[in-house]
Design an enzyme around this catalytic site. Structure first.
Site, PDB file in Angstrom:
ATOM      1  N   VAL A  24       0.856  -1.199   0.000  1.00 51.68           N
ATOM      2  CA  VAL A  24       0.000   0.000   0.000  1.00 51.68           C
ATOM      3  C   VAL A  24       0.891   1.249   0.000  1.00 51.68           C
ATOM      4  CG1 VAL A  24      -1.585   1.359   1.447  1.00 51.68           C
ATOM      5  CG2 VAL A  24      -1.972  -1.103   1.139  1.00 51.68           C
ATOM      6  N   THR A 126      -6.639 -12.118   7.825  1.00 53.62           N
ATOM      7  CA  THR A 126      -7.014 -13.020   8.925  1.00 53.62           C
ATOM      8  C   THR A 126      -6.538 -14.425   8.593  1.00 53.62           C
ATOM      9  OG1 THR A 126      -8.850 -14.160  10.026  1.00 53.62           O
ATOM     10  CG2 THR A 126      -9.353 -13.196   7.899  1.00 53.62           C
ATOM     11  N   ILE A 127      -6.134 -15.163   9.619  1.00 49.32           N
ATOM     12  CA  ILE A 127      -5.719 -16.557   9.362  1.00 49.32           C
ATOM     13  C   ILE A 127      -6.915 -17.469   9.129  1.00 49.32           C
ATOM     14  CG2 ILE A 127      -3.598 -16.346  10.739  1.00 49.32           C
ATOM     15  CD1 ILE A 127      -5.072 -18.128  12.885  1.00 49.32           C
ATOM     16  N   ASP A 128      -8.126 -17.003   9.468  1.00 50.24           N
ATOM     17  CA  ASP A 128      -9.290 -17.903   9.512  1.00 50.24           C
ATOM     18  C   ASP A 128      -9.842 -18.305   8.139  1.00 50.24           C
ATOM     19  OD1 ASP A 128      -9.216 -17.749  12.292  1.00 50.24           O
ATOM     20  OD2 ASP A 128     -10.526 -16.002  12.333  1.00 50.24           O
ATOM     21  N   ALA A 187      -5.209 -36.640   8.679  1.00 53.18           N
ATOM     22  CA  ALA A 187      -5.838 -36.886   9.989  1.00 53.18           C
ATOM     23  C   ALA A 187      -6.878 -37.999   9.852  1.00 53.18           C
ATOM     24  CB  ALA A 187      -6.505 -35.605  10.485  1.00 53.18           C
ATOM     25  N   GLU A 188      -7.148 -38.648  10.958  1.00 55.92           N
ATOM     26  CA  GLU A 188      -8.144 -39.731  10.933  1.00 55.92           C
ATOM     27  C   GLU A 188      -9.563 -39.188  11.132  1.00 55.92           C
ATOM     28  OE1 GLU A 188      -5.040 -40.260  12.133  1.00 55.92           O
ATOM     29  OE2 GLU A 188      -4.693 -41.724  10.527  1.00 55.92           O
ATOM     30  N   ARG A 215      -1.628 -47.627  14.610  1.00 57.20           N
ATOM     31  CA  ARG A 215      -0.684 -47.320  15.690  1.00 57.20           C
ATOM     32  C   ARG A 215      -0.942 -45.959  16.339  1.00 57.20           C
ATOM     33  NH1 ARG A 215       2.488 -50.192  17.984  1.00 57.20           N
ATOM     34  NH2 ARG A 215       3.555 -48.372  18.789  1.00 57.20           N
ATOM     35  N   HIS A 216      -1.657 -45.124  15.610  1.00 52.21           N
ATOM     36  CA  HIS A 216      -1.903 -43.791  16.181  1.00 52.21           C
ATOM     37  C   HIS A 216      -3.134 -43.206  15.493  1.00 52.21           C
ATOM     38  CE1 HIS A 216       0.496 -43.013  12.539  1.00 52.21           C
ATOM     39  NE2 HIS A 216      -0.434 -42.080  12.368  1.00 52.21           N
ATOM     40  N   HIS A 250      -2.206 -19.353  19.863  1.00 55.31           N
ATOM     41  CA  HIS A 250      -1.742 -18.189  19.113  1.00 55.31           C
ATOM     42  C   HIS A 250      -0.468 -18.422  18.315  1.00 55.31           C
ATOM     43  CE1 HIS A 250      -4.751 -16.382  21.708  1.00 55.31           C
ATOM     44  NE2 HIS A 250      -4.841 -15.447  20.787  1.00 55.31           N
TER      45      HIS A 250
HETATM   46  O1  F6P Z   1      -9.590 -14.153  13.928  1.00 54.84           O
HETATM   47  C1  F6P Z   1      -8.329 -14.654  14.251  1.00 54.84           C
HETATM   48  C2  F6P Z   1      -8.377 -15.429  15.548  1.00 54.84           C
HETATM   49  O2  F6P Z   1      -7.074 -15.922  15.809  1.00 54.84           O
HETATM   50  C3  F6P Z   1      -9.402 -16.558  15.615  1.00 54.84           C
HETATM   51  O3  F6P Z   1      -8.954 -17.706  14.950  1.00 54.84           O
HETATM   52  C4  F6P Z   1      -9.549 -16.729  17.106  1.00 54.84           C
HETATM   53  O4  F6P Z   1     -10.824 -17.224  17.427  1.00 54.84           O
HETATM   54  C5  F6P Z   1      -9.392 -15.325  17.625  1.00 54.84           C
HETATM   55  O5  F6P Z   1      -8.740 -14.577  16.612  1.00 54.84           O
HETATM   56  C6  F6P Z   1      -8.600 -15.254  18.908  1.00 54.84           C
HETATM   57  O6  F6P Z   1      -8.646 -13.952  19.349  1.00 54.84           O
HETATM   58  P1  F6P Z   1      -7.716 -13.369  20.508  1.00 54.84           P
HETATM   59  O7  F6P Z   1      -6.426 -13.002  19.884  1.00 54.84           O
HETATM   60  O8  F6P Z   1      -8.478 -12.192  20.990  1.00 54.84           O
HETATM   61  O9  F6P Z   1      -7.536 -14.450  21.529  1.00 54.84           O
END
Ligand code: F6P
Ligand code: ADP
Length: 319
Positions: A24, A126-128, A187-188, A215-216, A250
Site C-alpha cells: 500500500v 485473517t488466518i481464519d 488426519a483420521e 498405531r496412532h 496463538h
Molecule cells: O480471527 C483470528 C483469531 O485468531 C481466531 O482464529 C480466534 O478465534 C481469535 O482470533 C482469537 O482472538 P484473541 O487473539 O483475541 O484471543
C-alpha cells in the site's frame, strides 16, 4: 483526487499484514500520494495515533510476521459518535482515503466510514479464511503451514506411543484451517462447525481404528466446537488409545509469512491503492482463480459462506 491515504490493521493480526502495508505504502508513494500509518486499528484512528510514512518506513518488513502498525479491537466503533470522531480526526490530518486490513468486523467499520464520506478499501487479513468473495485471506497459508508442521511432529510421537492426538486449531467458527490441515496431514477424524460433533461416532471410529491395529490417530478439532481436553479424557477411558490434547493457540498467528502470503498481500495492497486513485471506495479485495478481484463490502459481509462439501467428501474418501 486523493493526496493522502491512511493504512491500518485491525482485529486479530495475521502473517502477511506487513507485506500488505508495504505494498500500500510503496504503491501510493510511487503515485505521488502521501501515506500515514495508523497505529492500533480503529482505536489509533480516533486517537490520532498517526505516523507519516516514507519509503523506508516499510523497509525490512516484508518477511516479518505480525503487524508493525499494531492491531486492536474497539467495540465502540459501531457507534455513530465514535465514527464521526474518526472522520473528524482523518479530515484534520488531511487523510482522504483509507486502506483497512482485517477481518469482516473491520470491513464493517470500513463500510461505515465510506458511507460517511471517507473512501475505504478492505483487505482480507485473517488466518481464519472466513471472508467471502475471496478464495484465500492473507495469513491463511502461513497458519496452515504452521499447523501442518506441528501436526506432523505430533504424529511422530503419537505413533511411537500408540496414542491419539487431539489437536485444536483456530478458525473462529470457520472450519477451513481444520479441513485443509486434516487433508494435508492425513488426519483420521475431523470435528468442525461444518461436520458438527457426534461424540459417540468419534469414539466408535477410534475403537474401530484401534481394533484394526492402527498405531496412532490424529483428531483435528476446530476451536469453539468442543473441549479438547474433555474429549481426550473420554478417548483414553473408552477406546484402546491413550489420548493427549494439544491446543495450538496463538502460535498459529505468528511467524514469517509464507511466500504465497507475501505475494497475495503485495498484489492486494497494490490493487487497493489503484482503486482509491480511481475514486472507488467501499470495496474489498479478493483473489478468485488467481485473479485479483473486488466487490462491495456490504455484499461481502452478507454473503453466505462458500460450501466446502467437496473437501469433506474428499477427506472421507481418503481417510
Ligand atoms: O480471527 C483470528 C483469531 O485468531 C481466531 O482464529 C480466534 O478465534 C481469535 O482470533 C482469537 O482472538 P484473541 O487473539 O483475541 O484471543
Ligand atoms: P475482525 O476484523 O478480525 O473480524 P473484529 O470482529 O474483532 O475482528 O472487528 C475488529 C474491529 O472492527 C472491532 O473491534 C471494531 O472496532 C470494528 N467493528 C466490528 N464490527 C463493526 C461494525 N458492525 N461496525 C463498525 N465497526 C465494527
Amino acid at each position: 483526487m486523493i493526496r493522502k491515504i491512511g493504512v491500518l490493521t485491525s482485529g486479530g493480526d495475521s502473517p502477511g499484514m506487513n507485506a500488505a502495508i508495504r505494498a500500500v505504502t510503496r504503491t501510493a508513494l510511487a503515485n505521488g500520494i502521501g501515506v500515514v500509518g495508523i497505529h492500533d486499528g480503529y482505536k489509533g484512528l480516533i486517537e490520532g495515533n498517526y505516523e507519516e510514512f516514507t519509503k523506508s518506513s516499510v523497509s525490512d518488513i516484508l518477511s516479518r510476521g505480525g503487524t508493525i502498525l499494531g492491531s486492536a479491537r474497539l467495540p465502540e466503533f459501531k457507534n455513530d459518535d465514535v465514527q464521526l470522531q474518526a472522520v473528524e480526526t482523518l479530515k484534520k490530518n488531511s487523510i482522504d482515503a483509507l486502506v483497512v486490513i482485517g477481518g469482516d468486523g473491520s470491513y464493517r467499520g470500513a463500510a461505515a466510514l465510506t458511507a460517511r464520506g471517507i473512501n475505504c478499501i478492505g483487505l482480507p487479513g485473517t488466518i481464519d479464511n472466513d471472508i467471502q468473495g475471496t478464495d484465500y485471506t492473507i495469513g491463511f497459508d502461513t497458519a496452515l503451514n504452521t499447523i501442518v508442521e506441528c501436526v506432523d511432529k505430533l504424529r511422530d510421537t503419537s505413533s511411537s506411543h500408540h496414542r491419539c492426538s487431539v489437536v485444536e486449531v483456530m478458525g473462529n467458527r470457520c472450519g477451513d484451517l481444520a479441513i485443509y490441515s486434516g487433508l494435508s496431514c492425513g488426519a483420521e477424524i475431523l470435528i468442525t462447525p461444518e461436520t458438527g460433533y457426534d461424540e459417540e461416532a468419534v469414539l466408535e471410529k477410534l475403537r474401530y481404528l484401534e481394533s484394526s491395529k492402527k498405531r496412532h490417530a490424529i483428531v483435528i478439532v476446530s476451536e469453539k466446537v468442543t473441549d479438547v481436553n474433555a474429549l481426550a479424557d473420554k478417548i483414553s477411558k473408552s477406546t484402546g488409545f491413550a489420548a493427549r490434547a494439544t491446543i495450538l493457540g496463538h502460535i498459529q498467528r505468528g511467524g514469517c509469512p509464507s511466500p504465497s502470503d507475501r505475494v497475495l498481500a503485495s498484489r492486494m495492497g497494490a490493487k487497493a491503492v489503484e482503486l482509491l486513485i480511481e475514486g472507488i471506495g467501499g470495496q474489498c479485495i479478493g483473489i478468485k482463480n488467481n485473479e485479483i478481484t473486488y466487490m462491495p463490502i456490504e455484499e461481502c459481509v452478507t454473503m453466505p459462506r462458500e460450501s466446502r462439501k467437496q473437501f469433506y467428501r474428499l477427506f472421507d474418501r481418503l481417510v
